[in-house]
Design a protein around this motif. Structure first.
Motif, PDB file in Angstrom:
ATOM      1  N   LEU A  78      -2.661  35.893 -21.795  1.00 60.77           N
ATOM      2  CA  LEU A  78      -3.876  35.355 -21.209  1.00 60.77           C
ATOM      3  C   LEU A  78      -4.404  34.272 -22.143  1.00 60.77           C
ATOM      4  O   LEU A  78      -4.755  34.564 -23.286  1.00 60.77           O
ATOM      5  CB  LEU A  78      -4.933  36.442 -21.043  1.00 60.77           C
ATOM      6  CG  LEU A  78      -6.245  35.980 -20.396  1.00 60.77           C
ATOM      7  CD1 LEU A  78      -6.036  35.683 -18.920  1.00 60.77           C
ATOM      8  CD2 LEU A  78      -7.332  37.036 -20.588  1.00 60.77           C
ATOM      9  N   ASP A  79      -4.431  33.060 -21.677  1.00 60.68           N
ATOM     10  CA  ASP A  79      -4.894  31.941 -22.488  1.00 60.68           C
ATOM     11  C   ASP A  79      -6.333  31.571 -22.136  1.00 60.68           C
ATOM     12  O   ASP A  79      -6.740  31.687 -20.974  1.00 60.68           O
ATOM     13  CB  ASP A  79      -4.004  30.716 -22.275  1.00 60.68           C
ATOM     14  CG  ASP A  79      -2.640  30.896 -22.900  1.00 60.68           C
ATOM     15  OD1 ASP A  79      -1.794  30.003 -22.731  1.00 60.68           O
ATOM     16  OD2 ASP A  79      -2.417  31.934 -23.564  1.00 60.68           O
ATOM     17  N   LEU A  80      -7.042  31.109 -23.139  1.00 58.65           N
ATOM     18  CA  LEU A  80      -8.397  30.607 -22.936  1.00 58.65           C
ATOM     19  C   LEU A  80      -8.436  29.165 -23.425  1.00 58.65           C
ATOM     20  O   LEU A  80      -8.379  28.922 -24.639  1.00 58.65           O
ATOM     21  CB  LEU A  80      -9.414  31.454 -23.698  1.00 58.65           C
ATOM     22  CG  LEU A  80     -10.878  31.044 -23.535  1.00 58.65           C
ATOM     23  CD1 LEU A  80     -11.341  31.296 -22.100  1.00 58.65           C
ATOM     24  CD2 LEU A  80     -11.770  31.806 -24.517  1.00 58.65           C
ATOM     25  N   GLN A  81      -8.493  28.228 -22.501  1.00 53.13           N
ATOM     26  CA  GLN A  81      -8.604  26.823 -22.846  1.00 53.13           C
ATOM     27  C   GLN A  81     -10.079  26.503 -23.035  1.00 53.13           C
ATOM     28  O   GLN A  81     -10.883  26.700 -22.119  1.00 53.13           O
ATOM     29  CB  GLN A  81      -8.016  25.946 -21.741  1.00 53.13           C
ATOM     30  CG  GLN A  81      -8.160  24.453 -21.971  1.00 53.13           C
ATOM     31  CD  GLN A  81      -7.372  23.961 -23.158  1.00 53.13           C
ATOM     32  OE1 GLN A  81      -6.257  24.398 -23.408  1.00 53.13           O
ATOM     33  NE2 GLN A  81      -7.947  23.025 -23.921  1.00 53.13           N
ATOM     34  N   MET A  82     -10.414  26.023 -24.224  1.00 58.48           N
ATOM     35  CA  MET A  82     -11.813  25.744 -24.549  1.00 58.48           C
ATOM     36  C   MET A  82     -11.978  24.250 -24.783  1.00 58.48           C
ATOM     37  O   MET A  82     -11.404  23.695 -25.730  1.00 58.48           O
ATOM     38  CB  MET A  82     -12.225  26.536 -25.791  1.00 58.48           C
ATOM     39  CG  MET A  82     -11.976  28.027 -25.668  1.00 58.48           C
ATOM     40  SD  MET A  82     -12.622  28.970 -27.057  1.00 58.48           S
ATOM     41  CE  MET A  82     -11.615  28.330 -28.383  1.00 58.48           C
ATOM     42  N   ASP A  83     -12.733  23.617 -23.930  1.00 60.29           N
ATOM     43  CA  ASP A  83     -12.990  22.178 -24.030  1.00 60.29           C
ATOM     44  C   ASP A  83     -14.471  21.933 -24.300  1.00 60.29           C
ATOM     45  O   ASP A  83     -15.299  22.817 -24.118  1.00 60.29           O
ATOM     46  CB  ASP A  83     -12.569  21.475 -22.741  1.00 60.29           C
ATOM     47  CG  ASP A  83     -11.089  21.623 -22.447  1.00 60.29           C
ATOM     48  OD1 ASP A  83     -10.730  21.830 -21.272  1.00 60.29           O
ATOM     49  OD2 ASP A  83     -10.286  21.517 -23.394  1.00 60.29           O
ATOM     50  N   SER A  84     -14.764  20.719 -24.727  1.00 57.01           N
ATOM     51  CA  SER A  84     -16.156  20.322 -25.003  1.00 57.01           C
ATOM     52  C   SER A  84     -16.851  21.356 -25.882  1.00 57.01           C
ATOM     53  O   SER A  84     -17.970  21.801 -25.593  1.00 57.01           O
ATOM     54  CB  SER A  84     -16.926  20.144 -23.682  1.00 57.01           C
ATOM     55  OG  SER A  84     -16.294  19.179 -22.868  1.00 57.01           O
ATOM     56  N   LEU A  85     -16.193  21.728 -26.947  1.00 64.87           N
ATOM     57  CA  LEU A  85     -16.716  22.796 -27.798  1.00 64.87           C
ATOM     58  C   LEU A  85     -18.015  22.393 -28.465  1.00 64.87           C
ATOM     59  O   LEU A  85     -18.219  21.225 -28.838  1.00 64.87           O
ATOM     60  CB  LEU A  85     -15.670  23.188 -28.841  1.00 64.87           C
ATOM     61  CG  LEU A  85     -14.557  24.083 -28.293  1.00 64.87           C
ATOM     62  CD1 LEU A  85     -13.341  24.056 -29.202  1.00 64.87           C
ATOM     63  CD2 LEU A  85     -15.060  25.499 -28.098  1.00 64.87           C
ATOM     64  N   LYS A  86     -18.890  23.393 -28.598  1.00 64.62           N
ATOM     65  CA  LYS A  86     -20.204  23.197 -29.201  1.00 64.62           C
ATOM     66  C   LYS A  86     -20.319  24.045 -30.463  1.00 64.62           C
ATOM     67  O   LYS A  86     -19.559  25.000 -30.652  1.00 64.62           O
ATOM     68  CB  LYS A  86     -21.295  23.616 -28.208  1.00 64.62           C
ATOM     69  CG  LYS A  86     -21.248  22.893 -26.876  1.00 64.62           C
ATOM     70  CD  LYS A  86     -22.312  23.442 -25.934  1.00 64.62           C
ATOM     71  CE  LYS A  86     -22.280  22.726 -24.591  1.00 64.62           C
ATOM     72  NZ  LYS A  86     -23.322  23.254 -23.664  1.00 64.62           N
ATOM     73  N   LEU A  87     -21.287  23.706 -31.282  1.00 60.55           N
ATOM     74  CA  LEU A  87     -21.495  24.475 -32.501  1.00 60.55           C
ATOM     75  C   LEU A  87     -21.689  25.957 -32.188  1.00 60.55           C
ATOM     76  O   LEU A  87     -21.201  26.818 -32.925  1.00 60.55           O
ATOM     77  CB  LEU A  87     -22.708  23.943 -33.260  1.00 60.55           C
ATOM     78  CG  LEU A  87     -22.590  22.543 -33.854  1.00 60.55           C
ATOM     79  CD1 LEU A  87     -23.913  22.105 -34.456  1.00 60.55           C
ATOM     80  CD2 LEU A  87     -21.489  22.483 -34.906  1.00 60.55           C
ATOM     81  N   GLU A  88     -22.395  26.217 -31.100  1.00 66.62           N
ATOM     82  CA  GLU A  88     -22.703  27.608 -30.758  1.00 66.62           C
ATOM     83  C   GLU A  88     -21.498  28.395 -30.243  1.00 66.62           C
ATOM     84  O   GLU A  88     -21.606  29.585 -29.982  1.00 66.62           O
ATOM     85  CB  GLU A  88     -23.838  27.681 -29.738  1.00 66.62           C
ATOM     86  CG  GLU A  88     -23.633  26.813 -28.514  1.00 66.62           C
ATOM     87  CD  GLU A  88     -24.320  25.466 -28.637  1.00 66.62           C
ATOM     88  OE1 GLU A  88     -24.270  24.848 -29.723  1.00 66.62           O
ATOM     89  OE2 GLU A  88     -24.917  25.013 -27.627  1.00 66.62           O
ATOM     90  N   ASP A  89     -20.359  27.732 -30.099  1.00 65.18           N
ATOM     91  CA  ASP A  89     -19.131  28.443 -29.730  1.00 65.18           C
ATOM     92  C   ASP A  89     -18.450  29.057 -30.954  1.00 65.18           C
ATOM     93  O   ASP A  89     -17.478  29.810 -30.809  1.00 65.18           O
ATOM     94  CB  ASP A  89     -18.155  27.501 -29.036  1.00 65.18           C
ATOM     95  CG  ASP A  89     -18.660  27.018 -27.690  1.00 65.18           C
ATOM     96  OD1 ASP A  89     -18.490  25.814 -27.390  1.00 65.18           O
ATOM     97  OD2 ASP A  89     -19.227  27.835 -26.946  1.00 65.18           O
TER      98      ASP A  89
END
Length: 124
Positions: A78-89
């Motif tokens: 199960l992959d999680l693609q994370m885009d437009s990452l923010k500091l709060e991530d």
């Protein structure tokens, strides 16, 4: 033995992308629910996204439109693609799974299997 192994964490600048992967092994029957949680320093662990066996996905509001789940049934990942990452991530990200359907799992404590976690750090 049941095992969940995460990979793909790291350091990235705000606005960047990362792809996390969770490989499941040792499950005796199809996984009913698989998902990602995260825990930031000083905060409680929160659900990020889940995927049910029938493909139904859910995302917490703060990641909708930025994060995307994808599952490779052949590889049981199960992959999680994370885009437009923010500091709060920034957080430790954990993969979780259970034989029950996601809709029967009311909280993180209902998930029977967990990975060791992978750190995601977003810097400015």
């Amino acid at each position: 033995d049941v095992q969940l192994v995460e990979s793909g964490g790291g350091l990235v600048q705000t606005g960047g992308s990362l792809r996390l992967s969770c490989e499941a092994s040792g499950f005796r029957k199809p996984i009913g629910c698989m998902g990602w949680f995260r825990e930031a320093p000083g905060k409680e662990r929160e659900e990020v996204a889940t995927r049910a066996l029938d493909g139904t996905t859910t995302y917490t509001d703060s990641v909708k439109g930025r994060f995307t789940l994808s599952k490779d049934n052949a590889e049981n990942t199960l992959d999680l693609q994370m885009d437009s990452l923010k500091l709060e991530d920034t957080a430790m990200y954990y993969c979780a799974a259970d034989y029950d359907d996601c809709r029967r799992l009311s909280s993180e404590t209902d998930f029977g299997s967990w990975g060791q976690g992978t750190q995601v750090t977003v810097s400015s």
